[in-house]
Design a protein around this motif. Structure first.
Motif, mmCIF file in Angstrom:
data_model
loop_
_atom_site.group_PDB
_atom_site.id
_atom_site.type_symbol
_atom_site.label_atom_id
_atom_site.label_comp_id
_atom_site.label_asym_id
_atom_site.label_seq_id
_atom_site.Cartn_x
_atom_site.Cartn_y
_atom_site.Cartn_z
ATOM 1 N N ILE A 1 0.912 -1.014 0.060
ATOM 2 C CA ILE A 1 0.139 -0.106 0.054
ATOM 3 C C ILE A 1 0.846 1.352 0.070
ATOM 4 O O ILE A 1 0.719 2.217 -0.761
ATOM 5 N N CYS A 2 1.743 1.299 0.707
ATOM 6 C CA CYS A 2 2.774 2.391 1.051
ATOM 7 C C CYS A 2 3.496 2.646 -0.443
ATOM 8 O O CYS A 2 3.442 3.792 -0.954
ATOM 9 N N THR B 1 1.068 3.503 -3.264
ATOM 10 C CA THR B 1 0.580 5.004 -2.950
ATOM 11 C C THR B 1 1.562 6.036 -3.522
ATOM 12 O O THR B 1 1.333 7.151 -4.227
ATOM 13 N N ASN C 1 -3.031 6.728 -7.748
ATOM 14 C CA ASN C 1 -2.106 5.841 -7.223
ATOM 15 C C ASN C 1 -2.519 4.517 -7.041
ATOM 16 O O ASN C 1 -3.815 4.294 -6.868
ATOM 17 N N GLY D 1 -2.291 2.818 -4.194
ATOM 18 C CA GLY D 1 -2.646 2.331 -3.265
ATOM 19 C C GLY D 1 -3.982 1.855 -3.007
ATOM 20 O O GLY D 1 -4.125 0.893 -2.310
ATOM 21 N N ASP D 2 -4.983 2.493 -3.180
ATOM 22 C CA ASP D 2 -6.357 1.978 -3.037
ATOM 23 C C ASP D 2 -6.709 0.670 -3.621
ATOM 24 O O ASP D 2 -7.502 -0.145 -3.093
ATOM 25 N N SER E 1 -0.639 3.603 4.501
ATOM 26 C CA SER E 1 -0.996 5.136 3.500
ATOM 27 C C SER E 1 -0.727 6.020 4.232
ATOM 28 O O SER E 1 0.081 7.186 3.653
ATOM 29 N N ALA F 1 3.197 6.581 3.562
ATOM 30 C CA ALA F 1 3.359 7.063 2.152
ATOM 31 C C ALA F 1 3.037 8.561 2.065
ATOM 32 O O ALA F 1 3.832 9.378 1.375
ATOM 33 N N ASP F 2 2.273 9.048 3.017
ATOM 34 C CA ASP F 2 2.050 10.431 3.020
ATOM 35 C C ASP F 2 3.086 11.303 3.491
ATOM 36 O O ASP F 2 3.569 12.174 3.176
ATOM 37 N N THR G 1 -5.317 10.599 6.402
ATOM 38 C CA THR G 1 -5.220 9.343 5.985
ATOM 39 C C THR G 1 -5.247 8.094 6.480
ATOM 40 O O THR G 1 -5.849 7.136 6.166
ATOM 41 N N LYS H 1 -8.099 5.901 5.166
ATOM 42 C CA LYS H 1 -7.959 4.820 4.506
ATOM 43 C C LYS H 1 -8.220 3.418 5.149
ATOM 44 O O LYS H 1 -8.384 2.332 4.835
ATOM 45 N N GLN I 1 -9.696 8.809 -8.439
ATOM 46 C CA GLN I 1 -9.065 7.962 -7.576
ATOM 47 C C GLN I 1 -9.821 6.819 -7.184
ATOM 48 O O GLN I 1 -9.291 5.745 -7.215
#
Length: 178
Positions: A26-27, A30, A42, A44-45, A68, A71-72, A84, A88, A152
């Motif tokens: 996921i990271c 994203t 991205n 990630g979802d 997530s 990643a931010d 997030t 998420k 997204q």
């Protein structure tokens, strides 16, 4: 002194490892940003939804939230990391909890995946709108992010529904998640 309480609900090594693998996917997913007309998409979802359906509500939401938010932070959007983490995590939680309900209702796995994903991604669009308008003080300017977040979400629903079908067709992968 030893702990005398029985560990009836202990987390298995397999659950812990799969959760960590999904958090990393996921990271990384994203951080892969694909430009779109309204912002970017991205991967990630896609991995969030697959984690929810594969790991269940607790471990899927944990992987989604941690992967997530990390990643931010790594991408330089730390101001979004708290939102997030919650948003998420809610995507995965709702998709995992609603999937069995939709499976029983529709008797079609693909329909259950799509419906549970749509609700999860709708929470994402709403969650970021609320966070940007209330907590970041953007007010009506937060509405500008709705088209990009919606796109997204649509890409996430389509991508995850396709990926989970491919993964589910593989006997080795199916056995891994038992």
């Amino acid at each position: 002194m030893t702990n005398s309480l029985p560990l009836t609900n202990a987390i298995s090594t397999r659950q812990l490892c799969l959760t960590a693998v999904f958090a990393a996917l996921i990271c990384a997913g994203t951080l892969i940003m694909i430009p779109l007309p309204f912002g970017y998409f991205n991967l990630g979802d896609i991995f969030i939804l697959c984690a929810a359906w594969s790991l269940g509500p607790v471990f899927g939401a944990s992987a989604a939230a941690v992967g997530s938010a990390l990643a931010d932070i790594l991408a330089g959007f730390a101001v979004y990391a708290p939102a997030t983490f919650v948003i998420k995590g809610c995507i995965a939680l709702s998709a995992a909890l609603l999937f069995p309900l939709f499976s029983a209702l529709f008797k079609k796995v693909l329909a259950a995946h799509i419906c549970s994903a749509i609700i999860g991604e709708s929470l994402m669009v709403l969650g970021y709108f609320v966070y940007e308008s209330v907590f970041l003080g953007l007010g009506t300017g937060a509405a500008a992010s709705i088209p990009g977040n919606t796109l997204q979400g649509v890409c996430g629903v389509i991508g995850a529904s396709l990926l989970i079908r491919v993964l589910s067709a593989n006997r080795t992968i199916r056995r891994m998640f038992r």
